[in-house]
Write a protein that holds these residues in place. Sequence first.
Motif, mmCIF file in Angstrom:
data_model
loop_
_atom_site.group_PDB
_atom_site.id
_atom_site.type_symbol
_atom_site.label_atom_id
_atom_site.label_comp_id
_atom_site.label_asym_id
_atom_site.label_seq_id
_atom_site.Cartn_x
_atom_site.Cartn_y
_atom_site.Cartn_z
ATOM 1 N N ALA A 137 10.571 0.243 -6.868
ATOM 2 C CA ALA A 137 9.401 -0.110 -6.066
ATOM 3 C C ALA A 137 9.331 -1.615 -5.833
ATOM 4 C CB ALA A 137 8.131 0.376 -6.754
ATOM 5 N N SER A 138 9.627 -2.402 -6.883
ATOM 6 C CA SER A 138 9.595 -3.852 -6.718
ATOM 7 C C SER A 138 10.691 -4.325 -5.770
ATOM 8 C CB SER A 138 9.754 -4.541 -8.076
ATOM 9 O OG SER A 138 11.021 -4.243 -8.646
ATOM 10 N N GLY A 139 11.813 -3.604 -5.738
ATOM 11 C CA GLY A 139 12.877 -3.952 -4.802
ATOM 12 C C GLY A 139 12.450 -3.784 -3.361
ATOM 13 N N ILE A 140 11.643 -2.759 -3.094
ATOM 14 C CA ILE A 140 11.139 -2.537 -1.741
ATOM 15 C C ILE A 140 10.212 -3.677 -1.330
ATOM 16 C CG2 ILE A 140 9.649 -1.038 -0.358
ATOM 17 C CD1 ILE A 140 10.790 1.315 -1.956
ATOM 18 N N VAL A 141 9.302 -4.036 -2.218
ATOM 19 C CA VAL A 141 8.380 -5.133 -1.920
ATOM 20 C C VAL A 141 9.138 -6.441 -1.746
ATOM 21 C CG1 VAL A 141 6.411 -6.453 -2.777
ATOM 22 C CG2 VAL A 141 6.494 -3.978 -3.114
ATOM 23 N N LEU A 142 10.151 -6.662 -2.587
ATOM 24 C CA LEU A 142 10.929 -7.885 -2.498
ATOM 25 C C LEU A 142 11.673 -7.981 -1.171
ATOM 26 C CD1 LEU A 142 11.864 -10.436 -4.029
ATOM 27 C CD2 LEU A 142 13.811 -9.094 -4.860
ATOM 28 N N ALA A 143 12.223 -6.845 -0.712
ATOM 29 C CA ALA A 143 12.949 -6.839 0.562
ATOM 30 C C ALA A 143 12.046 -7.254 1.704
ATOM 31 C CB ALA A 143 13.532 -5.452 0.822
ATOM 32 N N ALA A 144 10.804 -6.768 1.682
ATOM 33 C CA ALA A 144 9.867 -7.111 2.750
ATOM 34 C C ALA A 144 9.410 -8.555 2.654
ATOM 35 C CB ALA A 144 8.666 -6.172 2.704
ATOM 36 N N SER A 145 9.056 -8.992 1.449
ATOM 37 C CA SER A 145 8.478 -10.328 1.305
ATOM 38 C C SER A 145 9.508 -11.421 1.555
ATOM 39 C CB SER A 145 7.862 -10.486 -0.091
ATOM 40 O OG SER A 145 8.847 -10.315 -1.087
ATOM 41 N N ALA A 189 0.815 -1.210 0.000
ATOM 42 C CA ALA A 189 0.000 0.000 0.000
ATOM 43 C C ALA A 189 0.852 1.265 0.000
ATOM 44 C CB ALA A 189 -0.931 -0.011 1.212
ATOM 45 N N LEU A 190 2.085 1.182 0.511
ATOM 46 C CA LEU A 190 2.972 2.343 0.543
ATOM 47 C C LEU A 190 3.619 2.636 -0.802
ATOM 48 C CD1 LEU A 190 4.887 1.945 3.929
ATOM 49 C CD2 LEU A 190 3.355 3.803 3.297
ATOM 50 N N VAL A 191 3.693 1.644 -1.684
ATOM 51 C CA VAL A 191 4.422 1.812 -2.939
ATOM 52 C C VAL A 191 3.925 3.006 -3.754
ATOM 53 C CG1 VAL A 191 4.804 0.738 -5.199
ATOM 54 C CG2 VAL A 191 5.255 -0.549 -3.108
ATOM 55 N N PRO A 192 2.598 3.188 -3.962
ATOM 56 C CA PRO A 192 2.177 4.367 -4.745
ATOM 57 C C PRO A 192 2.627 5.684 -4.124
ATOM 58 C CG PRO A 192 0.374 2.805 -4.514
ATOM 59 C CD PRO A 192 1.450 2.343 -3.594
ATOM 60 N N PHE A 193 2.617 5.778 -2.790
ATOM 61 C CA PHE A 193 3.073 7.009 -2.140
ATOM 62 C C PHE A 193 4.564 7.235 -2.382
ATOM 63 C CE2 PHE A 193 -0.757 5.906 0.165
ATOM 64 C CZ PHE A 193 -1.363 7.136 0.391
ATOM 65 N N ALA A 244 18.231 3.592 2.650
ATOM 66 C CA ALA A 244 17.643 3.691 3.983
ATOM 67 C C ALA A 244 16.194 3.218 3.979
ATOM 68 C CB ALA A 244 17.726 5.128 4.487
ATOM 69 N N THR A 245 15.489 3.499 2.898
ATOM 70 C CA THR A 245 14.099 3.032 2.786
ATOM 71 C C THR A 245 14.039 1.515 2.750
ATOM 72 O OG1 THR A 245 13.468 5.042 1.577
ATOM 73 C CG2 THR A 245 12.014 3.135 1.381
ATOM 74 N N VAL A 246 14.919 0.909 1.957
ATOM 75 C CA VAL A 246 14.960 -0.552 1.880
ATOM 76 C C VAL A 246 15.315 -1.148 3.237
ATOM 77 C CG1 VAL A 246 16.142 -2.525 0.844
ATOM 78 C CG2 VAL A 246 15.472 -0.582 -0.574
ATOM 79 N N ALA A 247 16.250 -0.510 3.940
ATOM 80 C CA ALA A 247 16.652 -1.013 5.257
ATOM 81 C C ALA A 247 15.497 -0.943 6.243
ATOM 82 C CB ALA A 247 17.840 -0.216 5.775
ATOM 83 N N ALA A 248 14.717 0.148 6.201
ATOM 84 C CA ALA A 248 13.574 0.276 7.105
ATOM 85 C C ALA A 248 12.521 -0.791 6.808
ATOM 86 C CB ALA A 248 12.971 1.676 6.990
ATOM 87 N N VAL A 249 12.237 -1.006 5.531
ATOM 88 C CA VAL A 249 11.266 -2.030 5.149
ATOM 89 C C VAL A 249 11.779 -3.418 5.537
ATOM 90 C CG1 VAL A 249 10.176 -3.143 3.178
ATOM 91 C CG2 VAL A 249 10.218 -0.666 3.320
ATOM 92 N N ALA A 250 13.089 -3.633 5.382
ATOM 93 C CA ALA A 250 13.675 -4.916 5.760
ATOM 94 C C ALA A 250 13.535 -5.157 7.260
ATOM 95 C CB ALA A 250 15.144 -4.968 5.342
#
Length: 388
Positions: free
Chosen positions: A33-41, A17-21, A86-92
């Motif tokens: 954006a897909s990298g962020i989702v991948l880090a979390a999943s 849900a955060l990706v569009p923002f 830093a965003t990827v690290a926070a999501v991770a």
Amino acid sequence: MSAGHACVDVYQGAVAALVPFLVAERSYGYAAASGIVLAASLLSSVVQPLFGVLTDRRPMPWLIPLSTAAAGAGIALVGAAGDYPATVAAVALSGLGVAAYHPAAARLVRTTVGGAGHTAMSWFALGGNIGFACAPLLVVGALSVSGPAGWWLLAFPAALGVFLNIPRPRPAGPAAPGTAGAAAAPSPEDRRAFLRLSLVVIVRSVVFVGLSTFIGLYVRERGGGETAGAVALFALFAGSAGGTLLGGRLASRWGRVTTVRRAYAAAAPAVAGVLFLPLPLVYVCASLAAAALYVPFSLQVTLGQDYLPTRMGTASGVTLGLTVSVGGLASPLIAAAADAASLRTALLPLTLLPLAAWALARRLPEPRAGAEPAPAEAEAEAETTPAA
């Protein structure tokens, strides 16, 4: 525990849900954006068995509130992150918290309740479904508040979840079923049955992830428009919540393995109905398909725990995390087939996969009712239960 589960799983849904923002505010491309989702999943799913192994070696009830706090803090820190790493690290960090929570919490639910535990596990799973479904509402509502305050509002469910999941001494009284009788030895492991069950969970995951990813696009391709696609997705999620609760009730009547088999047999025609019936009936079939696919969800967790009774945390991590992640890898293959042919053609295999799950489940043995946890583990975890 169910309410605490909702407070954690809201952060699984919050990443998407955060990706569009993030794309709009920070000019991230699709790859970023897909990298962020991948880090979390990846962290929230693949790492779960490792935490399961840790909780099997030593009960760690304190890990449940700590991981809840990490899940919320990671998402809130996305707002303070200044650059992409830093965003990827926070999501991770959030994904790591989600990964640490599930094996420990599922294990504690089972050892506290004792017995077969499928009804309790179905309520626990329902909490996760509700949290995931509420994630878009949380993100939109919190980020409608301008400035850093909006991002920190995202941490509110975690604060509530920490309170719900803090271990508290159990009142003196009769021991919980399955925790008394320390002399009872756990059942022997059945690794072959657990491997077969893991294959069943992977097949189920491919079907549900495929439907949830593409049903909105499919309905719009058939002329339903964006609203119709959203309604179909809502019907899918509503059916999953109903199926989760129904699974515990049906297992009490038929037994877990029989319920799992019948659910997958019922899922095949429901999935076919999504692809071939007229549009108004697609909503009904989507709800029925999700219900049939979610009836086995919590039952498969307790079956895995009974097949590996001395390693319940590991079993929980695999059935809740790793196999779901592996099943999700099929989505790019479906997308590639849709680009090469059509979306309906790409989704056709999903009508046969429930039958493959049914065939695999036919050879699953029914464990004896409520395999007991190892005596030392039961005593250690029975001393505390989270407040709920």
